[in-house]
Enzyme design. Structure first.
Site, short mmCIF file in Angstrom:
data_model
loop_
_atom_site.label_atom_id
_atom_site.label_comp_id
_atom_site.label_asym_id
_atom_site.label_seq_id
_atom_site.Cartn_x
_atom_site.Cartn_y
_atom_site.Cartn_z
N ASN A 139 0.85 -1.19 0.00
CA ASN A 139 0.00 0.00 0.00
C ASN A 139 0.89 1.24 0.00
O ASN A 139 1.89 1.28 0.70
CB ASN A 139 -0.89 0.02 1.24
CG ASN A 139 -1.95 1.11 1.14
OD1 ASN A 139 -2.97 0.95 0.47
ND2 ASN A 139 -1.70 2.24 1.77
N ASP A 246 -4.45 22.03 7.13
CA ASP A 246 -4.84 20.94 6.22
C ASP A 246 -5.38 21.50 4.90
O ASP A 246 -5.43 22.70 4.68
CB ASP A 246 -5.84 20.02 6.92
CG ASP A 246 -5.64 18.57 6.48
OD1 ASP A 246 -5.26 18.35 5.31
OD2 ASP A 246 -5.85 17.66 7.30
C1 LIG Z 1 -0.70 15.70 -0.46
C2 LIG Z 1 -1.46 14.67 0.30
C3 LIG Z 1 -1.31 14.57 1.67
C4 LIG Z 1 -1.98 13.59 2.36
N1 LIG Z 1 -1.77 13.46 3.71
C5 LIG Z 1 -2.30 12.42 4.39
C6 LIG Z 1 -1.99 12.20 5.76
O1 LIG Z 1 -1.27 12.97 6.38
N2 LIG Z 1 -2.53 11.10 6.36
C7 LIG Z 1 -3.33 10.22 5.69
O2 LIG Z 1 -3.72 9.22 6.27
N3 LIG Z 1 -3.67 10.43 4.41
C8 LIG Z 1 -3.17 11.50 3.74
N4 LIG Z 1 -3.47 11.70 2.42
C9 LIG Z 1 -4.47 10.85 1.79
C10 LIG Z 1 -3.93 9.53 1.34
O3 LIG Z 1 -2.66 9.54 0.76
C11 LIG Z 1 -4.89 9.04 0.27
O4 LIG Z 1 -6.21 9.15 0.69
C12 LIG Z 1 -4.62 7.64 -0.09
O5 LIG Z 1 -5.22 7.48 -1.31
C13 LIG Z 1 -5.14 6.63 0.89
O6 LIG Z 1 -5.04 5.42 0.25
P1 LIG Z 1 -5.45 4.04 0.92
O7 LIG Z 1 -6.91 4.15 1.25
O8 LIG Z 1 -5.15 3.05 -0.13
O9 LIG Z 1 -4.57 3.92 2.12
C14 LIG Z 1 -2.85 12.71 1.71
C15 LIG Z 1 -3.02 12.83 0.34
C16 LIG Z 1 -2.34 13.80 -0.38
C17 LIG Z 1 -2.52 13.89 -1.83
#
Ligand SMILES: Cc1cc2nc3c(=O)[nH]c(=O)nc-3n(C[C@H](O)[C@H](O)[C@H](O)COP(=O)(O)O)c2cc1C
Length: 443
Positions: A139, A246
Site C-alpha cells: 500500500n 490541512d
Molecule cells: C498531499 C497529500 C497529503 C496527504 N496526507 C495524508 C496524511 O497525512 N494522512 C493520511 O492518512 N492520508 C493522507 N493523504 C491521503 C492519502 O494519501 C490518500 O487518501 C490515499 O489514497 C489513501 O489510500 P489508501 O486508502 O489506499 O490507504 C494525503 C493525500 C495527499 C494527496
C-alpha cells in the site's frame, strides 16, 4: 521520469522559478513558496542543510500534462487507464536513491520546513509511505510526518485506510519506507485509493516506467529514482500530532497518532528534498484530481457523463461538478448518487448539462440560477459517512466522521422547451472598428 528530470523539463518550458538567495526552512521558505503558489520553485540554498528544496512541482494541471506527455484535457483519461490497468514494476539491482546509505540517522540534516508560527514542529509533507499488508500486499499513500527527534516522527494516519489497517495487524510494529522526492506518477498514484490489493506502484508504472529497488533495512521495495528514502517501522507508541494546516486551509486538530522510528536514510548523492505546502495548489490538485476519473467512471455507469471537476473552492475534495448528456428524466438524480459513490468524501455535487463549461464557476452558478428549483431538484442525504477534513462535520474520536450531503440537479428539466433554457449570445464583432480614431479600450 524522475522528479529531477521533471524539474529540468519545467526549466526548459519556462515554468521553473529558481531562488539562489539563502532561505531559512523555518517559516521563510514556506512564505516565499506560498506567494509563488502555482509555480515549481527550486530553492538552491537552504539554511542549515546541504540539500536544495523543490516546492510546487505538481501545483498546476499543466505540469502533470508536461510530465506525463499528454494534453491537459487527456489527463483524466490517462489516470483512469493506469488505474484500470496497473503494470507490475520491474525490480532492479541498484537504485540512485541508495547512492548514500546513512545508518546514523539525523533528520536535522534534512531541510524540513516549519510552515506556520503555530506549528508544533517541522513537518515532512511530501513523503510517500510504502508498507505491506499481510492480506492485501503493498500500500502506498501520503502521510504528513511531524518531526519529534533526530530519528522519530509522528505520522497522521487516517483511520480505516490502507496504512492504518495494516498497522493494526502488525503487533510488533509495521515496517515502512517513506520516499521523499518522487516522480509525478508516484505522487499521483499515492494519492489514489484503488480497491484493496491493487498496487499503487503498478499504477505509477502504468503511467510511466517506475522501476523499484529493495530497501536496505526493511523488506520493502521503493521507486529507484526517489531522492530520499527513510526506512523504519511504525511503532504502537502514540504521541500528539498537530495542530497542522490541512487541505481545507483550516487547522486540523491534535490527535494521538503513531510514532515512527527511522533506522536508516538512503539518498542520492546530490539529493533534492521535496516539500508540499499544506492547503496550497499542489496539495489540492493531488487530492482532488485522482478523484475526477473515479467519479467519471461511477457516473458513466448510470448515464452519459461528459466531464467531472473537483473544484478548488470546495477545497479540491468536498465539491464536484459533473456534466452529463441527459437522456432520461432520472439521469440528474442518478448522477448525484453515483458521484457520491465514486468519491466517498464528496459532500456537495452539482450536475449540469454539457453546454455548461464546468471549469468556469460563473457558468455553473448560472446553471443553478436558471435551471434549478430547490423544491424539485435538491437531494439532501443526512447522517452519511464523511470527510475527516471537514471542520463542520461531526467528529467522534475513533469513529468515522458523519456529515450531511447535498446534490443539486441543475440540468434543464425533462420535457421542458430547451430553447427557453439556452444561453443566448450576441454575435461577436470587432469593437475597435466602432471607436473614434485614437480612442483606446486599454485601461
Ligand atoms: C498531499 C497529500 C497529503 C496527504 N496526507 C495524508 C496524511 O497525512 N494522512 C493520511 O492518512 N492520508 C493522507 N493523504 C491521503 C492519502 O494519501 C490518500 O487518501 C490515499 O489514497 C489513501 O489510500 P489508501 O486508502 O489506499 O490507504 C494525503 C493525500 C495527499 C494527496
Amino acid at each position: 521520469m524522475s522528479l529531477r528530470a521533471f524539474i529540468e523539463q519545467a526549466r526548459q518550458a519556462g515554468y521553473l522559478v529558481e531562488i539562489h538567495r539563502e532561505v531559512s526552512p523555518r517559516l521563510e521558505l514556506a512564505r516565499v513558496a506560498a506567494v509563488l503558489d502555482g509555480r515549481p520553485v527550486l530553492f538552491h540554498r537552504v539554511t542549515g542543510s546541504k540539500f536544495p528544496v523543490i516546492v510546487g512541482a505538481g501545483s498546476a494541471r499543466e505540469y502533470y500534462a508536461l510530465g506525463l506527455g499528454v494534453e491537459v484535457g487527456h489527463l483524466a483519461a490517462k489516470l483512469m487507464e493506469a488505474l484500470e490497468h496497473p503494470k507490475p514494476p520491474e525490480v532492479t539491482e541498484s537504485g540512485a536513491c541508495q547512492q548514500v546509505v546513512e545508518r546514523n540517522v539525523d533528520l536535522d540534516r534534512l531541510p524540513i520546513l516549519t510552515h506556520l508560527p503555530t506549528d508544533p514542529a517541522p513537518y515532512i509533507t511530501a513523503g510517500v509511505a510504502i508498507i505491506r499488508d499481510p492480506d492485501y500486499g503493498r500500500n502506498v499513500s501520503f502521510h504528513r510526518l511531524m518531526v519529534t527527534g533526530p530519528r522519530t516522527v509522528v505520522a497522521r494516519i487516517v483511520e480505516g485506510r490502507g496504512t492504518d489497517t495494516a498497522w493494526r495487524k502488525a503487533h510488533d510494529g509495521l515496517p515502512i519506507a517513506i520516499c521523499v522526492g518522487n516522480s509525478l506518477p508516484v505522487l499521483l498514484a499515492a494519492s489514489m485509493s484503488p480497491p484493496k490489493g491493487v498496487d499503487e506502484l503498478g499504477i505509477a508504472n502504468a503511467m510511466q516506467p517506475t522501476s523499484l529497488v529493495q530497501c536496505k533495512t526493511v523488506n520493502l521495495q521503493v521507486p529507484a529514482e526517489s531522492e530520499f528514502v527513510l526506512e523504519g517501522h511504525i511503532t504502537h507508541q502514540l504521541a500528539n500530532e498537530g495542530p497542522f494546516l490541512d487541505l481545507t486551509e483550516t487547522m486540523d486538530f491534535v490527535r494521538r497518532q503513531p510514532v515512527i522510528e527511522i533506522d536508516c536514510i538512503t539518498h542520492r548523492r546530490d539529493a533534492i528534498y521535496q516539500a508540499l505546502l499544506p492547503g496550497k495548489l499542489e496539495h489540492k490538485l493531488l487530492m482532488g484530481m485522482p478523484k475526477e476519473p473515479t467519479i467519471f467512471a461511477a457516473v458513466s455507469q448510470v448515464c452519459e457523463c461528459r466531464d467531472v471537476v473537483i473544484t478548488p473552492g470546495g477545497t479540491s475534495w468536498l465539491h464536484a461538478v459533473v456534466s452529463i448528456v441527459k437522456r432520461d428524466p432520472e439521469d440528474g438524480r442518478r448522477a448525484i448518487e453515483a458521484a457520491f459513490a465514486g468519491h466517498g468524501s464528496l459532500k456537495h455535487v452539482v450536475v449540469v448539462d454539457d453546454d455548461i463549461h464546468i471549469h468556469d464557476p460563473v457558468q455553473v452558478e448560472w446553471a443553478i440560477a436558471t435551471r434549478f428549483q430547490a423544491s424539485r431538484d435538491l437531494a439532501v442525504l443526512t447522517d452519511q459517512p464523511g470527510s475527516s477534513l471537514d471542520p463542520s462535520a461531526t467528529h467522534v474520536p475513533g469513529q468515522k466522521t458523519r456529515t450531511a450531503k447535498m446534490g443539486l440537479d441543475a440540468t434543464i428539466p425533462w420535457g421542458a422547451n430547451r430553447k427557453e433554457y439556452e444561453k443566448m449570445r450576441y454575435e461577436k464583432i470587432e469593437a475597435r472598428e466602432y471607436l473614434n480614431t485614437g480612442q483606446s479600450l486599454d485601461q
